[in-house]
Write a protein that holds these residues in place. Structure first.
Motif, PDB file in Angstrom:
ATOM      1  N   ASN A 213      14.002 -50.297  18.882  1.00 56.13           N
ATOM      2  CA  ASN A 213      14.148 -51.737  18.683  1.00 56.13           C
ATOM      3  C   ASN A 213      12.823 -52.400  19.029  1.00 56.13           C
ATOM      4  O   ASN A 213      11.860 -51.727  19.426  1.00 56.13           O
ATOM      5  CB  ASN A 213      15.302 -52.292  19.536  1.00 56.13           C
ATOM      6  CG  ASN A 213      15.161 -51.949  21.015  1.00 56.13           C
ATOM      7  OD1 ASN A 213      14.068 -52.024  21.583  1.00 56.13           O
ATOM      8  ND2 ASN A 213      16.254 -51.551  21.643  1.00 56.13           N
ATOM      9  N   TRP A 214      12.775 -53.734  18.889  1.00 57.39           N
ATOM     10  CA  TRP A 214      11.498 -54.399  19.074  1.00 57.39           C
ATOM     11  C   TRP A 214      11.012 -54.312  20.519  1.00 57.39           C
ATOM     12  O   TRP A 214       9.800 -54.211  20.770  1.00 57.39           O
ATOM     13  CB  TRP A 214      11.577 -55.853  18.613  1.00 57.39           C
ATOM     14  CG  TRP A 214      12.483 -56.742  19.423  1.00 57.39           C
ATOM     15  CD1 TRP A 214      13.802 -56.980  19.217  1.00 57.39           C
ATOM     16  CD2 TRP A 214      12.110 -57.516  20.567  1.00 57.39           C
ATOM     17  NE1 TRP A 214      14.294 -57.850  20.152  1.00 57.39           N
ATOM     18  CE2 TRP A 214      13.276 -58.205  20.998  1.00 57.39           C
ATOM     19  CE3 TRP A 214      10.919 -57.702  21.279  1.00 57.39           C
ATOM     20  CZ2 TRP A 214      13.284 -59.053  22.100  1.00 57.39           C
ATOM     21  CZ3 TRP A 214      10.917 -58.552  22.375  1.00 57.39           C
ATOM     22  CH2 TRP A 214      12.089 -59.212  22.784  1.00 57.39           C
ATOM     23  N   LYS A 215      11.929 -54.316  21.480  1.00 62.78           N
ATOM     24  CA  LYS A 215      11.528 -54.205  22.878  1.00 62.78           C
ATOM     25  C   LYS A 215      10.861 -52.860  23.158  1.00 62.78           C
ATOM     26  O   LYS A 215       9.830 -52.787  23.832  1.00 62.78           O
ATOM     27  CB  LYS A 215      12.736 -54.394  23.792  1.00 62.78           C
ATOM     28  CG  LYS A 215      13.276 -55.810  23.829  1.00 62.78           C
ATOM     29  CD  LYS A 215      14.446 -55.924  24.807  1.00 62.78           C
ATOM     30  CE  LYS A 215      14.982 -57.342  24.862  1.00 62.78           C
ATOM     31  NZ  LYS A 215      16.127 -57.463  25.797  1.00 62.78           N
ATOM     32  N   LYS A 216      11.481 -51.794  22.645  1.00 60.20           N
ATOM     33  CA  LYS A 216      10.904 -50.465  22.856  1.00 60.20           C
ATOM     34  C   LYS A 216       9.572 -50.328  22.125  1.00 60.20           C
ATOM     35  O   LYS A 216       8.650 -49.664  22.616  1.00 60.20           O
ATOM     36  CB  LYS A 216      11.883 -49.392  22.408  1.00 60.20           C
ATOM     37  CG  LYS A 216      13.070 -49.213  23.342  1.00 60.20           C
ATOM     38  CD  LYS A 216      13.958 -48.066  22.889  1.00 60.20           C
ATOM     39  CE  LYS A 216      15.125 -47.877  23.854  1.00 60.20           C
ATOM     40  NZ  LYS A 216      16.036 -46.777  23.412  1.00 60.20           N
ATOM     41  N   TYR A 219       6.985 -51.986  24.261  1.00 65.51           N
ATOM     42  CA  TYR A 219       6.711 -51.132  25.422  1.00 65.51           C
ATOM     43  C   TYR A 219       5.868 -49.923  25.009  1.00 65.51           C
ATOM     44  O   TYR A 219       4.916 -49.541  25.710  1.00 65.51           O
ATOM     45  CB  TYR A 219       8.033 -50.682  26.038  1.00 65.51           C
ATOM     46  CG  TYR A 219       7.883 -49.895  27.316  1.00 65.51           C
ATOM     47  CD1 TYR A 219       7.645 -50.525  28.529  1.00 65.51           C
ATOM     48  CD2 TYR A 219       7.992 -48.505  27.307  1.00 65.51           C
ATOM     49  CE1 TYR A 219       7.520 -49.803  29.703  1.00 65.51           C
ATOM     50  CE2 TYR A 219       7.860 -47.775  28.476  1.00 65.51           C
ATOM     51  CZ  TYR A 219       7.623 -48.423  29.667  1.00 65.51           C
ATOM     52  OH  TYR A 219       7.490 -47.698  30.816  1.00 65.51           O
TER      53      TYR A 219
END
Length: 348
Positions: A213-216, A219
């Motif tokens: 997802n965009w968060k991963k 990161y």
């Protein structure tokens, strides 16, 4: 022997699981498929405690599933109920179902701890796909410690949909492999350092896809310098990508303690030379050195990639050896047929 095979899959995966499992039936072993996915969202029973709550609440979707399962058992009269991926059957339901019950533990030690171990007492036979578990115990040792006294090693396998069965070995290896390196899989934080190191060194020559997802992604790029926005890939696009790749990287969530995923067979079935973590457990599937290459660190993985990219003949030899091993020993039809000698003694 007739086996009622219960699994949870959606869409494209559901279609080929249903098709290929049913097609493995022959005169001595028959398979009836039951997809338990449509009844209750899997996210609602990923952990054993969640399933216990659903059962206590008499969840209507769960009750519908159980009723349909009982109707299939009554109609088909199977000898075995085999439950695969995310078991949805509460032990207090199963104790009143008069059939030989088999649970497949197939998703690594974290998942096994969260759900499978709580259900062991409800099954007559446990199948595990990997001996790996932890630094202290192997999976069969852990299962025995939890009270299981009837268990068998039954690895994952290669589904035919993930290859082109019409290709001969020479036709497969004549395919132009324009991608140097490939990885397709969930991009967990534990895998990011390795993937980022490969991406920094090989850039566009490293085809990287995965569930994320965009968060991963942020990161991956900020913390690890990944230099890529990782996107998923449709299942039906896997085979062509693999056939166009020279080296496949395999990485597991807990390194060697979760070795034995489907990727291990998909890569080799498409003629990709594979490097993987897995330590001593690799030998349960392939011969290290001649059919597969093992690494214990990112540095070692990068060294192996560099070595075999510069030696195409050696790379192809390893890939061909692994391909022959998969086609002989690790295809889904053979794996399903292997159930007969594993389960028959308890049914006679």
């Amino acid at each position: 022997m007739k086996i009622l095979y219960s699994f949870n899959k959606k869409g494209f995966e559901a279609d080929y699981w249903q098709r290929e499992i049913a097609a493995a039936s022959n005169a001595s072993i028959q398979f009836v498929c039951f997809n338990h996915d449509p009844y209750v969202a899997t996210s609602r029973y990923l952990r054993a405690q969640q399933l216990d709550q659903l059962y206590y609440d008499r969840d209507p979707g769960l009750s519908h599933m159980y009723q349909d399962l009982l109707e299939v058992i009554q109609r088909e009269k199977p000898d075995v109920l085999l439950v695969d991926n995310c078991p949805p059957y509460h032990p207090e339901f199963l104790r009143n179902v008069d059939i030989y019950k088999v649970l497949r533990v197939c998703d690594g030690p974290v998942t096994a701890y969260e759900r499978d171990f709580a259900f062991l007492h409800a099954y007559d036979h446990i199948l595990y796909h990997s001996r790996a578990y932890s630094r202290d115990l192997t999976m069969p040792e852990k299962l025995a410690y939890c009270g299981a006294d009837n268990m068998s090693f039954w690895p994952l396998a290669l589904f035919d949909v993930m290859i082109d069965p019409s290709l001969t070995e020479d036709e497969l290896f004549a395919h132009q492999r324009t991608n140097k390196i490939v990885f397709v899989g969930a991009i967990y934080p534990e895998k990011m350092s390795l993937m980022a190191a490969i991406k920094r060194k090989y850039g566009a020559s490293f085809k990287l896809h995965g569930l994320t997802n965009w968060k991963k992604n942020i990161y991956f790029n900020v913390k690890h310098g990944g230099r890529a926005w990782v996107r998923p890939l449709d299942f039906n696009a896997y085979p062509e990508l693999y056939r166009s790749s020279q080296i496949g990287v395999n990485a597991h969530l807990r390194g060697k303690y979760t070795v034995g995923n489907y990727r291990m067979f998909d890569l080799s079935g498409n003629g990709v030379m594979q490097i993987t973590d897995g330590g001593e457990y690799i030998q349960d599937y392939f011969e290290p050195g001649s059919e597969i290459l093992g690494y214990d660190s990112s540095v070692e993985a990068l060294d192996l990639i560099e070595h075999y990219l510069s030696r195409p003949k050696d790379r192809e030899e390893v890939a061909r050896n692994a391909y022959r091993k998969v086609m002989r020993d690790h295809r889904i039809r053979k794996r399903l047929h292997d159930l007969e000698p594993l389960l028959a003694p308890a049914l006679t």
